[in-house]
Scaffold this motif. Structure first.
Motif, PDB file in Angstrom:
ATOM      1  N   TYR A 299       0.882  -1.016   0.268  1.00  0.00           N
ATOM      2  CA  TYR A 299      -0.127   0.148  -0.095  1.00  0.00           C
ATOM      3  C   TYR A 299       0.890   1.369   0.094  1.00  0.00           C
ATOM      4  CZ  TYR A 299      -3.854  -3.040   1.756  1.00  0.00           C
ATOM      5  OH  TYR A 299      -4.799  -3.883   1.593  1.00  0.00           O
TER       6      TYR A 299
ATOM      7  N   LYS B 263       4.299   1.090   2.054  1.00  0.00           N
ATOM      8  CA  LYS B 263       4.152   0.339   3.120  1.00  0.00           C
ATOM      9  C   LYS B 263       3.916  -1.247   2.638  1.00  0.00           C
ATOM     10  CE  LYS B 263       2.204  -0.944   7.466  1.00  0.00           C
ATOM     11  NZ  LYS B 263       3.348  -1.732   7.795  1.00  0.00           N
TER      12      LYS B 263
ATOM     13  N   ALA C  57       2.438  -4.572   3.162  1.00  0.00           N
ATOM     14  CA  ALA C  57       1.745  -4.996   4.179  1.00  0.00           C
ATOM     15  C   ALA C  57       1.671  -6.458   4.366  1.00  0.00           C
ATOM     16  CB  ALA C  57       0.352  -4.694   3.848  1.00  0.00           C
TER      17      ALA C  57
ATOM     18  N   PRO D 208       0.041  -9.823  15.382  1.00  0.00           N
ATOM     19  CA  PRO D 208      -0.594  -8.614  15.988  1.00  0.00           C
ATOM     20  C   PRO D 208      -1.415  -7.608  14.930  1.00  0.00           C
ATOM     21  CG  PRO D 208       1.796  -8.445  15.531  1.00  0.00           C
ATOM     22  CD  PRO D 208       1.466  -9.921  15.272  1.00  0.00           C
ATOM     23  N   ASN D 209      -2.152  -6.918  15.502  1.00  0.00           N
ATOM     24  CA  ASN D 209      -3.026  -5.881  14.459  1.00  0.00           C
ATOM     25  C   ASN D 209      -1.884  -5.239  13.502  1.00  0.00           C
ATOM     26  OD1 ASN D 209      -5.441  -6.389  15.294  1.00  0.00           O
ATOM     27  ND2 ASN D 209      -5.045  -5.050  17.205  1.00  0.00           N
ATOM     28  N   GLY D 210      -2.453  -5.477  12.259  1.00  0.00           N
ATOM     29  CA  GLY D 210      -1.452  -4.774  11.245  1.00  0.00           C
ATOM     30  C   GLY D 210      -0.417  -5.646  10.750  1.00  0.00           C
ATOM     31  N   ALA D 211      -0.504  -7.105  11.137  1.00  0.00           N
ATOM     32  CA  ALA D 211       0.466  -7.805  10.696  1.00  0.00           C
ATOM     33  C   ALA D 211       0.464  -8.053   9.018  1.00  0.00           C
ATOM     34  CB  ALA D 211       0.691  -9.042  11.507  1.00  0.00           C
ATOM     35  N   GLY D 212      -0.735  -8.006   8.844  1.00  0.00           N
ATOM     36  CA  GLY D 212      -1.118  -8.451   7.179  1.00  0.00           C
ATOM     37  C   GLY D 212      -1.931  -9.689   7.116  1.00  0.00           C
ATOM     38  N   LYS D 213      -2.630  -9.868   8.330  1.00  0.00           N
ATOM     39  CA  LYS D 213      -3.611 -11.329   8.218  1.00  0.00           C
ATOM     40  C   LYS D 213      -4.873 -10.925   7.197  1.00  0.00           C
ATOM     41  CE  LYS D 213      -4.446 -10.948  12.304  1.00  0.00           C
ATOM     42  NZ  LYS D 213      -3.521  -9.696  13.049  1.00  0.00           N
ATOM     43  N   SER D 214      -5.325  -9.752   7.504  1.00  0.00           N
ATOM     44  CA  SER D 214      -6.476  -9.490   6.423  1.00  0.00           C
ATOM     45  C   SER D 214      -6.133  -9.277   5.228  1.00  0.00           C
ATOM     46  CB  SER D 214      -7.144  -8.077   6.980  1.00  0.00           C
ATOM     47  OG  SER D 214      -7.705  -8.237   8.522  1.00  0.00           O
ATOM     48  N   THR D 215      -5.167  -8.362   4.934  1.00  0.00           N
ATOM     49  CA  THR D 215      -4.592  -8.270   3.311  1.00  0.00           C
ATOM     50  C   THR D 215      -4.296  -9.639   2.716  1.00  0.00           C
ATOM     51  OG1 THR D 215      -3.538  -6.480   4.006  1.00  0.00           O
ATOM     52  CG2 THR D 215      -3.060  -7.119   2.131  1.00  0.00           C
TER      53      THR D 215
ATOM     54  N   GLU E 143     -13.552  -9.259   8.111  1.00  0.00           N
ATOM     55  CA  GLU E 143     -13.378  -8.903   9.321  1.00  0.00           C
ATOM     56  C   GLU E 143     -14.457  -7.688   9.781  1.00  0.00           C
ATOM     57  OE1 GLU E 143      -9.603  -6.717   9.552  1.00  0.00           O
ATOM     58  OE2 GLU E 143      -9.564  -6.444  11.701  1.00  0.00           O
TER      59      GLU E 143
HETATM   60  N1  LIG Z   1      -6.334  -0.063   2.314  1.00  0.00           N
HETATM   61  C1  LIG Z   1      -5.408   0.140   3.069  1.00  0.00           C
HETATM   62  N2  LIG Z   1      -4.523   1.278   2.740  1.00  0.00           N
HETATM   63  C2  LIG Z   1      -3.497   1.549   3.217  1.00  0.00           C
HETATM   64  N3  LIG Z   1      -2.818   0.588   4.071  1.00  0.00           N
HETATM   65  C3  LIG Z   1      -3.529  -0.468   4.569  1.00  0.00           C
HETATM   66  C4  LIG Z   1      -4.904  -0.768   4.013  1.00  0.00           C
HETATM   67  N4  LIG Z   1      -5.212  -1.913   4.590  1.00  0.00           N
HETATM   68  C5  LIG Z   1      -4.244  -2.152   5.609  1.00  0.00           C
HETATM   69  N5  LIG Z   1      -3.282  -1.349   5.276  1.00  0.00           N
HETATM   70  C6  LIG Z   1      -2.160  -1.562   6.258  1.00  0.00           C
HETATM   71  O1  LIG Z   1      -1.388  -2.688   5.976  1.00  0.00           O
HETATM   72  C7  LIG Z   1      -0.903  -3.320   7.009  1.00  0.00           C
HETATM   73  C8  LIG Z   1      -1.582  -4.669   7.328  1.00  0.00           C
HETATM   74  O2  LIG Z   1      -2.841  -4.409   7.382  1.00  0.00           O
HETATM   75  P1  LIG Z   1      -4.059  -6.014   7.786  1.00  0.00           P
HETATM   76  O3  LIG Z   1      -3.855  -6.716   6.822  1.00  0.00           O
HETATM   77  O4  LIG Z   1      -5.238  -5.276   7.972  1.00  0.00           O
HETATM   78  O5  LIG Z   1      -3.398  -6.425   9.073  1.00  0.00           O
HETATM   79  P2  LIG Z   1      -4.258  -7.548  10.252  1.00  0.00           P
HETATM   80  O6  LIG Z   1      -5.366  -7.984   9.429  1.00  0.00           O
HETATM   81  O7  LIG Z   1      -3.092  -8.452  10.441  1.00  0.00           O
HETATM   82  O8  LIG Z   1      -4.389  -6.596  11.376  1.00  0.00           O
HETATM   83  C9  LIG Z   1      -1.158  -2.479   8.184  1.00  0.00           C
HETATM   84  O9  LIG Z   1       0.016  -1.678   8.626  1.00  0.00           O
HETATM   85  C10 LIG Z   1      -2.465  -1.521   7.730  1.00  0.00           C
HETATM   86  O10 LIG Z   1      -2.069  -0.198   8.348  1.00  0.00           O
END
Ligand SMILES: Nc1ncnc2c1ncn2[C@@H]1O[C@H](COP(=O)(O)OP(=O)(O)O)[C@@H](O)[C@H]1O
Ligand SMILES: [Mg+2]
Lengths: 240, 240
Positions: free
Chosen positions: A11, A14, A16, A35-42, A81
């Protein structure tokens, strides 16, 4: 069943997700930890075809999601999520819509699928209620009902127990367990006890990279006697 | 392509799950009939036609159609349901067309509810029904063009207010290009062919032809092209 190879997503500047690879076989319940922000959702969004990876591939039942997204989507049940749903619809209206898109065009078949999903997730009592008026726990169940309506071979669940009270958490866990028999399940969480309770594999992801991929027992053996979260903290402290 | 139907159905019925539909239909009726009666001199004109009704439509649509189009995609983005929608087994094109046709059908319903006006004219005098039918057809096509533009703009933001304002502004430009007063100003310093060319990019000259009962293929092609272009860009914006 689900095969992920070298997935990358950036992104802006960054990164992710940074080269994530793993396989999930039928019968596996994979705990996707970090942890939060690790990249799980992505990562999950790339597997389910919502986001296009910058590099790497995700295949489901041998089908590359980049090549035939619709075929992959029809084999996955996905709980995003925070379980988004069309709030102005009632539970039954919403599940009927999902059933229709999932290809159950005959009213009788669709009703059967919807009723089954309602029963599995204990939603009968709120079936005619608008989703936006439901409590968090019930909304989460609607998300579940939607994900398993078509009895998919793969389930991708993004923080399925987030925001639930302890009783609801337990209920969701036994639901996941009961569904897992011949399915490939990935569930993400940042709660360790969860993984311990239901998963037969652990992947820890930190700053977009896989740092651990093993069984819960092997994970525990890393530091005998220590609590799981102590091990977790050691592994992911780079993220803090 | 068969996946358009469930999306269309959900979207169309969705209007009636909230007061929005009824508020919109009432405002549409009151405003279009009110303008015809009190500003357009519906009765004073003393002629059996709907000219005084149709003449205000490009201006009325300027505000009413962005009000319907603004939520098409912005609401999905805001509520996170876009992730649900695009992980269901349907293509982006299915979703774009399903939503567009649902909203268009809703607008055409509003237009159809003004039909008592035509009946009144028929009862009071002896109108040219071909001209009236042309007016309705042109109005429906023009509504589709406004709507396609609004759908595109709605996909660019998760904020419905921004989508509304953008919709009004862009459609205003398309109205102005063909507005006789504006063209009169232009002809002060531009040669006639240039002014004609600019006027033909706008909605009004094409709509006026329909409202006079002239069914020219080039006017069909104009509205068809605006719709196709806007929806193609809408598709591209979502695929990114
Ligand atoms: N749409 C987006 N635009 C910019 N940065 C994003 C976006 N979605 C997620 N991120 C960043 O990517 C990283 C991974 O996010 P995410 O996959 O949601 O983590 P998790 O689900 O593990 O908490 C985080 O640093 C988050 O801030
Ligand atoms: Mg997450």
């Amino acid at each position: 069943m689900i095969e992920v190879k070298g997935l990358v997503k950036t992104y802006g500047n960054k990164r992710a997700v940074d080269g994530v690879s793993f396989t999930v076989r039928p019968g596996d319940i994979l705990g996707f930890l970090g942890p939060n922000g690790a990249g799980k959702s992505t990562t999950m969004k790339m597997i389910t075809g919502y986001l296009r990876p910058d590099a790497g591939t995700a295949t489901v039942a041998g089908i590359d999601v980049a090549k035939d997204p619709v075929a992959v989507k029809s084999r996955i049940g996905y709980l995003p999520e925070s379980a988004p749903a069309y709030g102005e619809m009632t539970v039954v209206e919403f599940l009927n819509f999902i059933g229709e898109v999932r290809g159950f065009r005959a009213a009788a078949t669709r009703r059967e699928k919807v009723e089954r999903a309602l029963a599995l997730t204990h939603l009968e009592s709120v079936r005619r209620q608008a989703i936006e008026t439901l409590s968090k726990g019930y909304k989460q169940r609607v998300g579940f009902a939607q994900a398993l309506l078509h009895e998919p071979p793969c389930l991708v669940l993004d923080e399925p127990t987030d925001g639930l009270d302890p009783n609801q958490k337990n209920e969701v866990r036994s639901l996941i367990k009961s569904m897992a028999a011949d399915r490939a399940v990935i569930l993400s969480t940042h709660i360790l006890e969860e993984v311990d309770a239901i998963c037969n594999r652990i992947i820890v992801i930190s700053s977009g990279k896989v740092v651990v991929d093993e069984t819960p027992d092997a994970f525990r053996a890393r530091k005998p006697g220590a609590r799981l979260d102590a091990i977790f903290r050691d592994l992911t402290s780079a993220d803090a | 392509m068969s996946q358009i139907t469930p999306v269309l159905k959900r979207e169309f019925l969705g209007y009636f799950r909230s007061p929005v539909a009824y508020v919109f239909l009432i405002v549409f009726l009151v405003a279009s009939v009110g303008l015809a009666f009190f500003v357009g001199g519906f009765f004073k004109a003393n002629q059996a036609s709907l000219q005084s009704f149709f003449v205000f439509q490009p201006w009325l649509y300027l505000f009413l159609i962005p009000a319907i189009g603004m939520r098409l995609w912005a609401e999905e983005r805001r509520g996170g349901t876009i992730e649900l929608l695009f992980t269901l087994p349907l293509t982006t094109l299915d979703a774009v067309l399903g939503k567009f046709f649902a909203a268009w059908a809703f607008l055409v319903l509003g237009l159809a509810l003004t039909f008592p006006l035509a009946i009144t004219v028929g009862w009071l005098g002896d109108p040219d029904w071909g001209v009236i039918a042309g007016g309705y057809l042109g109005s429906a096509l023009m509504a589709g063009a406004y709507l396609a533009v609004c759908s595109l703009l709605s996909s660019l933001t998760k904020n419905q207010v921004i989508a509304f304002v953008l919709g009004v502004v862009v459609n205003l430009v398309l109205v102005f290009l063909g507005w006789s007063v504006f063209n009169g100003l232009l002809s002060g310093f531009l040669p006639v062919p240039a002014v004609d060319f600019i006027a033909n990019l706008g909605f009004i000259p094409h709509f006026d032809a329909f409202a006079k009962g002239i069914l020219d293929p080039s006017d069909f092609a104009y509205f068809g092209s605006v719709i196709a272009l806007a929806l193609t860009l809408n598709y591209v914006a979502l695929e990114r």
